[in-house]
Write a protein that holds these residues in place. Structure first.
Motif, PDB file in Angstrom:
ATOM      1  N   LYS A 185       0.827  -1.222   0.000  1.00 11.70           N
ATOM      2  CA  LYS A 185       0.000   0.000   0.000  1.00 11.70           C
ATOM      3  C   LYS A 185       0.856   1.263   0.000  1.00 11.70           C
ATOM      4  N   SER A 186       1.863   1.273   0.872  1.00  9.55           N
ATOM      5  CA  SER A 186       2.710   2.464   0.942  1.00  9.55           C
ATOM      6  C   SER A 186       3.538   2.612  -0.328  1.00  9.55           C
ATOM      7  N   THR A 187       3.952   1.481  -0.891  1.00  8.84           N
ATOM      8  CA  THR A 187       4.704   1.529  -2.156  1.00  8.84           C
ATOM      9  C   THR A 187       3.820   2.151  -3.239  1.00  8.84           C
TER      10      THR A 187
ATOM     11  N   ALA B 197       5.857   7.679   2.052  1.00  7.59           N
ATOM     12  CA  ALA B 197       5.602   6.776   3.170  1.00  7.59           C
ATOM     13  C   ALA B 197       6.739   5.775   3.318  1.00  7.59           C
ATOM     14  N   ILE B 198       6.960   5.339   4.542  1.00  5.26           N
ATOM     15  CA  ILE B 198       8.008   4.335   4.773  1.00  5.26           C
ATOM     16  C   ILE B 198       7.536   2.986   4.253  1.00  5.26           C
ATOM     17  N   VAL B 199       8.439   2.344   3.513  1.00  2.00           N
ATOM     18  CA  VAL B 199       8.146   1.020   2.958  1.00  2.00           C
ATOM     19  C   VAL B 199       9.116   0.033   3.581  1.00  2.00           C
TER      20      VAL B 199
ATOM     21  N   THR C  15       4.130  -1.975   8.992  1.00  2.00           N
ATOM     22  CA  THR C  15       5.020  -0.807   8.959  1.00  2.00           C
ATOM     23  C   THR C  15       4.221   0.486   9.158  1.00  2.00           C
ATOM     24  N   THR C  16       3.130   0.648   8.393  1.00  2.00           N
ATOM     25  CA  THR C  16       2.342   1.880   8.501  1.00  2.00           C
ATOM     26  C   THR C  16       1.402   1.749   9.690  1.00  2.00           C
ATOM     27  N   ARG C  17       1.482   2.695  10.614  1.00  3.25           N
ATOM     28  CA  ARG C  17       0.629   2.645  11.802  1.00  3.25           C
ATOM     29  C   ARG C  17      -0.521   3.632  11.661  1.00  3.25           C
TER      30      ARG C  17
ATOM     31  N   THR D 297      -5.294   8.234   0.757  1.00  2.00           N
ATOM     32  CA  THR D 297      -4.960   7.886   2.136  1.00  2.00           C
ATOM     33  C   THR D 297      -4.357   6.487   2.162  1.00  2.00           C
ATOM     34  N   ASP D 298      -3.118   6.419   2.653  1.00  2.00           N
ATOM     35  CA  ASP D 298      -2.477   5.123   2.854  1.00  2.00           C
ATOM     36  C   ASP D 298      -2.793   4.722   4.295  1.00  2.00           C
ATOM     37  N   THR D 299      -3.202   3.476   4.490  1.00  2.00           N
ATOM     38  CA  THR D 299      -3.660   3.080   5.827  1.00  2.00           C
ATOM     39  C   THR D 299      -2.829   1.929   6.385  1.00  2.00           C
TER      40      THR D 299
HETATM   41 MG   LIG Z   1       2.485   0.723   4.670  1.00  2.00          MG
END
Ligand SMILES: [Mg+2]
Ligand SMILES: Nc1nc2c(ncn2[C@@H]2O[C@H](COP(=O)(O)OP(=O)(O)OP(=O)(O)O)[C@@H](O)[C@H]2O)c(=O)[nH]1
Length: 474
Positions: free
Chosen positions: A244-246, A257-259, A265-267, A284-286
């Motif tokens: 998702k973040s990628t 976003a951090i991948v 990873t994503t909080r 929105t990345d969740t």
């Molecule tokens: Mg993520």
């Protein structure tokens, strides 16, 4: 409540503000408005040819080259553009000084004008005056704010149409018709002893139903109008590590976003705007969805679900190589059931490392009855197709917009919904042959709600909410 009546126009106390953004630029504009501003400005402005009282003696729309002085200290060389009431943005006397665009110069010019008797303008005060003085209606005032803040071509286009007065015209026509029915009913009340009907009940019913349908169409248009002006709320959801973040980073074109290959990873969710083909998507990345006993992650997942509930568009991201495909198809089906209003695209990620990706994507699409697209967020495969599909979901909006007037603001939508309710009540009362007084009351209520939108009927609170969102100097 008060009525906005331009004949009550009174010039306000002199105000000043910088109208251009903070920072270094070739030029900047400092504007003043209100009673006696030409005279005030003459105290500090000296024309290049030595003429005195140049601004007070000037005709409107005239530009004067000269210098601003604080005592004997030269502050800057400027162009002073004179406006004479009522031919100015605020309908008051105004001067716009174009000075050099350095932060210190601009501050000095502003200070000089404050020292000569102006006070610093509040956010949106110039526009507020333009409205109070009857130069523009409330819808147009709001459109100015929308136009300044527009981040996509669609949002700009909607604001421009509203500024031009398209929605105002529609609402004014509606108001006229309502007013007409109201007036006839109220006339009947005046002659109540004689039991006359100035308008047959059949005719009145037809009128009320027509008006209600027209208001209902405007209420419905908000569904699309909101997407154009606010952007499409797009939530990227899915299991941990799906990519998702990628995908967020790939769509934005930078590493936001951090991948990592660590699931979870994503909080907290991350929101960023992304513009594609004139339309703004609020991405929105969740946090990845899974059962978690860990407190912070659980809170993150709760927020993911909250964001999904608000989404216009759900991008459900799935690692197409997963060895729990059946289970995930079940998840997708139940997510779609939970969010029946959101449009959903299933994004099958990591096709770069799965040999039978196509067969798997087909299976997902078939079993979930949803559109599925294969991509590699990491390598960029399929991203263009995904963007096109996202665009296509809202693509027809522009055409819709050209064809009709759209309601784009929550404030207008709510007022129209209230008006529709009142018209519905009025219709029912007529049907049940209830007292003219009750029917007239409902029509008046509808009239007030429509009037709230253009500002024919407003209160201080509404004005404060609207204008506090403006910047100082507008
Ligand atoms: Mg993520
Ligand atoms: N091969 C391949 N790896 C990918 C792809 N997209 C993401 N990855 C990798 O998958 C791992 C997880 O990526 P993230 O973007 O952090 O996944 P996420 O869904 O945000 O994960 P959480 O934040 O933990 O929910 C990273 O190691 C990525 O490099 C892809 O298209 N192909």
């Amino acid at each position: 409540m008060f009525l906005n009546d331009p004949t009550l126009f009174l010039p306000g106390e002199p105000i000043a503000a910088v109208a251009t953004p903070v920072g270094v630029g070739a030029l900047a504009v400092v504007r003043i408005s209100g009673e006696g501003v030409h005279r005030l400005a003459d105290r500090v402005f000296r024309k290049a040819n030595g003429e005195v009282q140049a601004l007070a003696g000037s005709v409107g729309y005239m530009a004067h080259f000269g210098r601003l002085y604080a005592g004997e200290q030269l502050v800057d060389e400027v162009i002073a553009l004179v406006f004479r009431a009522p031919h100015s943005f605020t309908a008051e006397d105004m001067v716009e000084f174009t000075c050099h665009g350095g932060p210190v110069v601009v501050q000095q010019v502003l200070q000089l004008l404050l020292d000569s008797g102006c006070r610093l303008a509040e956010p949106g005060e110039f526009t507020r005056r333009a409205f109070l003085n009857g130069r523009i209606d409330l819808l147009q005032a709001e459109a100015i704010g929308e136009m300044i803040h527009a981040r996509s071509e669609s949002a700009w286009r909607t604001a421009a149409s509203q500024m031009k007065g398209d929605l105002s015209d529609r609402l004014n026509a509606l108001r006229e018709r309502l007013l007409h029915s109201c007036a006839l009913l109220e006339l009947e009340l005046d002659f109540s002893e004689e039991e006359v009907e100035f308008q047959s009940r059949d005719e009145l019913t037809r009128q009320v139903v027509d008006l209600r349908d027209e208001v209902a169409r405007l209420v419905e248009s908000y569904q699309h109008g909101r997407l154009l002006s606010e952007g499409v709320s797009t939530v990227i959801a899915g299991r941990p590590n799906a990519g998702k973040s990628t995908l967020l980073n790939t769509l934005l074109g930078h590493e936001r976003a951090i991948v990592s290959n660590m699931p979870g990873t994503t909080r907290d969710y991350i929101e960023e705007c992304f513009i594609y083909d004139k339309t703004m998507f609020r991405l929105t990345d969740t946090a990845g969805l899974r059962e978690s006993g860990e407190e912070i992650e659980s809170e993150g997942i709760r927020r993911s679900r909250m964001k999904m509930a608000e989404a216009d568009l759900l991008l459900y991201l799935l690692d197409i190589g997963t060895d729990r495909l059946e289970e995930e198809i079940g998840d997708i089906i139940s997510i779609r059931q939970q969010h029946p209003d959101a449009r959903c695209i299933i994004v099958a990620n990591k096709v770069d490392r799965v040999a039978d990706a196509l067969t798997r994507i087909d299976k997902v699409a078939r079993e979930t009855c949803a559109e599925a697209i294969g991509i590699s967020a990491l390598e960029g495969m399929g991203i263009e197709t995904l963007k096109q599909r996202m665009g296509a979901l809202v693509g027809d909006l522009d055409k819709l917009h050209e064809a009709s007037v759209l309601v784009t603001s929550l404030r207008h939508y709510e007022a129209l919904r209230n008006a529709a309710d009142a018209l519905q009540n009025a219709g029912e009362l007529i049907g049940r042959q209830r007292d003219t007084e009750l029917i007239a009351f409902e029509l008046r209520t509808a009239l007030d709600h429509v009037g709230e939108i253009t500002g024919k009927v407003v209160n201080e609170e509404i004005l404060n909410t609207i204008f506090s969102r403006f910047c100082i100097g507008k």
